[in-house]
Design an enzyme around this catalytic site. Structure first.
Site, mmCIF file in Angstrom:
data_model
loop_
_atom_site.group_PDB
_atom_site.id
_atom_site.type_symbol
_atom_site.label_atom_id
_atom_site.label_comp_id
_atom_site.label_asym_id
_atom_site.label_seq_id
_atom_site.Cartn_x
_atom_site.Cartn_y
_atom_site.Cartn_z
ATOM 1 N N THR A 1 0.825 -1.202 0.000
ATOM 2 C CA THR A 1 0.000 0.000 0.000
ATOM 3 C C THR A 1 0.862 1.255 0.000
ATOM 4 O O THR A 1 2.016 1.231 0.456
ATOM 5 C CB THR A 1 -0.908 0.023 1.253
ATOM 6 O OG1 THR A 1 -1.574 1.285 1.356
ATOM 7 C CG2 THR A 1 -0.085 -0.177 2.518
ATOM 8 N N ASP A 2 0.294 2.364 -0.472
ATOM 9 C CA ASP A 2 1.016 3.634 -0.408
ATOM 10 C C ASP A 2 1.065 4.194 1.010
ATOM 11 O O ASP A 2 1.825 5.125 1.291
ATOM 12 C CB ASP A 2 0.401 4.670 -1.358
ATOM 13 C CG ASP A 2 -1.052 5.012 -1.053
ATOM 14 O OD1 ASP A 2 -1.652 4.377 -0.169
ATOM 15 O OD2 ASP A 2 -1.604 5.905 -1.728
ATOM 16 N N GLU A 3 0.289 3.620 1.916
ATOM 17 C CA GLU A 3 0.268 4.139 3.288
ATOM 18 C C GLU A 3 1.577 3.907 4.025
ATOM 19 O O GLU A 3 1.818 4.540 5.057
ATOM 20 C CB GLU A 3 -0.906 3.539 4.062
ATOM 21 C CG GLU A 3 -2.255 3.946 3.489
ATOM 22 C CD GLU A 3 -3.417 3.612 4.403
ATOM 23 O OE1 GLU A 3 -3.266 3.776 5.631
ATOM 24 O OE2 GLU A 3 -4.469 3.211 3.891
ATOM 25 N N TYR B 65 -1.835 -0.420 10.995
ATOM 26 C CA TYR B 65 -1.976 -1.105 9.711
ATOM 27 C C TYR B 65 -0.799 -0.811 8.799
ATOM 28 O O TYR B 65 -0.138 -1.728 8.291
ATOM 29 C CB TYR B 65 -3.279 -0.685 9.025
ATOM 30 C CG TYR B 65 -3.265 -0.947 7.529
ATOM 31 C CD1 TYR B 65 -3.136 -2.249 7.038
ATOM 32 C CD2 TYR B 65 -3.345 0.102 6.613
ATOM 33 C CE1 TYR B 65 -3.104 -2.498 5.666
ATOM 34 C CE2 TYR B 65 -3.313 -0.140 5.245
ATOM 35 C CZ TYR B 65 -3.188 -1.438 4.778
ATOM 36 O OH TYR B 65 -3.142 -1.680 3.422
ATOM 37 N N LYS C 202 2.265 -3.260 7.312
ATOM 38 C CA LYS C 202 2.548 -3.447 5.888
ATOM 39 C C LYS C 202 3.981 -3.035 5.563
ATOM 40 O O LYS C 202 4.647 -3.671 4.737
ATOM 41 C CB LYS C 202 1.549 -2.667 5.042
ATOM 42 C CG LYS C 202 0.152 -3.235 5.048
ATOM 43 C CD LYS C 202 0.078 -4.648 4.477
ATOM 44 C CE LYS C 202 0.322 -4.673 2.976
ATOM 45 N NZ LYS C 202 0.152 -6.051 2.419
#
Length: 354
Positions: free
Chosen positions: A133-135, A159, A163
């Site tokens: 994810t870009d998060e 979260y 990741k």
């Protein structure tokens, strides 16, 4: 070619499997634990295809993974199984640490031992594609800044931290053990078969019931939105044509504030579902602003030039065309929504994700 997809009953995973079955001659082994967000009804259209196989298993179960790899002898692995809801990670981080970190470690170890025993010809084509994810990059501060593949990691939530950890594990298994890995980091997805705790489906379904449309803070958080079927096509392109050891950012070139997204959904519903519930005059009247969540990143935006320049991929859908397709799908598939609602979901109507 046989492709093992973990988390294939989830939102993005099911889109990937539908894409592979419908657009290639490859076989797919779907490995999924079937947690609350996993739904085999999302794969009903291809479930009877002889090139599709389902295996119910947990990526944290090393013995089950070993047996599935030996049994099916996949040529490639696409790893999508993950806990992915930010709000849930704040309420209960432990499950995210277990699935996203320990699960990824367990899968990497199973893949490493499986890879070591492959014949040379099969080894040369094998790859482990980790979908992230870009998060993991955290928050963008400048109005013109974009996440690139070399942006330093700065995760903000349990979260995104889990990741980020899984990404680091994947890179370490490439460098230390020679497992041929590729990583992709994507922006916010939306589209059909999305579990109704995320922003887009929650707004659509709440509006149709005449219930509040809760928006965090001022709704000024900016996200880059990517139609899920475009993402699925990009993932397959990376799997088959990407370079081992590389990272590819995948984005939709659609930066929108959350409140813009909600307003666009309301406008589409005015057109497509004009008969409103509860005698409301406009769907926008349902918008309510709620206390922002802890550590909420203000802006994400992806620079997807690398995947476009090197692999020739770019999204087919604009935000307008993709969102119209999404709203129409939910209007026409209420039975799918009804099937997946359970008690835990109903308790979370007021909670939205980025």
């Amino acid at each position: 070619m046989k492709i093992l997809v973990t988390g294939g009953a989830g939102f993005i995973g099911s889109a990937v499997i539908r894409h592979i079955i419908n657009n290639t001659q490859n076989k797919v082994i779907n490995l999924d634990k079937l947690t609350y967000a996993g739904n085999l009804n999302s794969l009903k259209s291809i479930s009877s295809n002889p090139r599709y196989i389902f295996e119910k298993a947990d990526i944290c179960d090393a013995l089950a993974l070993q047996k599935i790899l030996v049994k099916h002898q996949p040529d490639m692995i696409m790893h999508l199984a993950a806990e992915s809801h930010v709000d849930r990670s704040i309420e209960g981080p432990a499950e995210f640490m277990q699935t996203n970190i320990i699960g990824t470690y367990t899968l990497l170890e199973a893949a490493r031992h499986y890879f070591a025993g492959l014949p040379i010809a099969k080894k040369s084509n094998f790859r482990f594609h980790h979908i992230s994810t870009d998060e993991v990059y955290g928050d963008l501060h400048g109005a013109d800044d974009l996440f690139t593949e070399t942006t330093p990691y700065a995760p903000s939530s349990p979260y995104s931290a889990s990741k980020a950890a899984s990404d680091h594990l994947v890179r370490a298994w490439l460098r230390t053990f020679g497992l041929p890995t590729i990583i992709t980091n994507c922006s916010n997805n939306y589209g059909p078969f999305h579990f109704p705790e995320k922003l887009v489906p929650l707004m659509i379904l709440n509006a149709l019931k005449g219930e509040a449309l809760p928006v965090y803070g001022k709704g000024d958080q900016v996200r880059d939105w990517l139609y899920v079927e475009d993402h699925a096509a990009a993932l397959y392109e990376v799997l088959t044509c990407g370079k081992i050891g590389e990272t590819y950012n995948i984005g939709g070139h659609n930066e929108k504030q959350n409140i813009e997204v909600v307003n666009i959904i309301c406008n589409l519903l005015e057109e497509l579902a004009p008969d409103k519930p509860n005698n409301i005059e406009y769907y926008k009247d349902l918008i309510s602003y709620v206390e922002d969540r802890p550590g909420h990143d203000l802006r994400y935006a992806i620079d997807a030039s690398k995947i476009e320049n090197e692999l020739g991929w770019k999204p087919k859908e604009t935000f307008e065309t993709g969102m119209r397709k999404t709203v129409v799908w939910y209007l026409e598939n209420q039975a799918w929504v009804d099937d997946i609602k359970d008690g835990s979901y109903k308790q979370r109507i007021g909670i939205i994700s980025n």
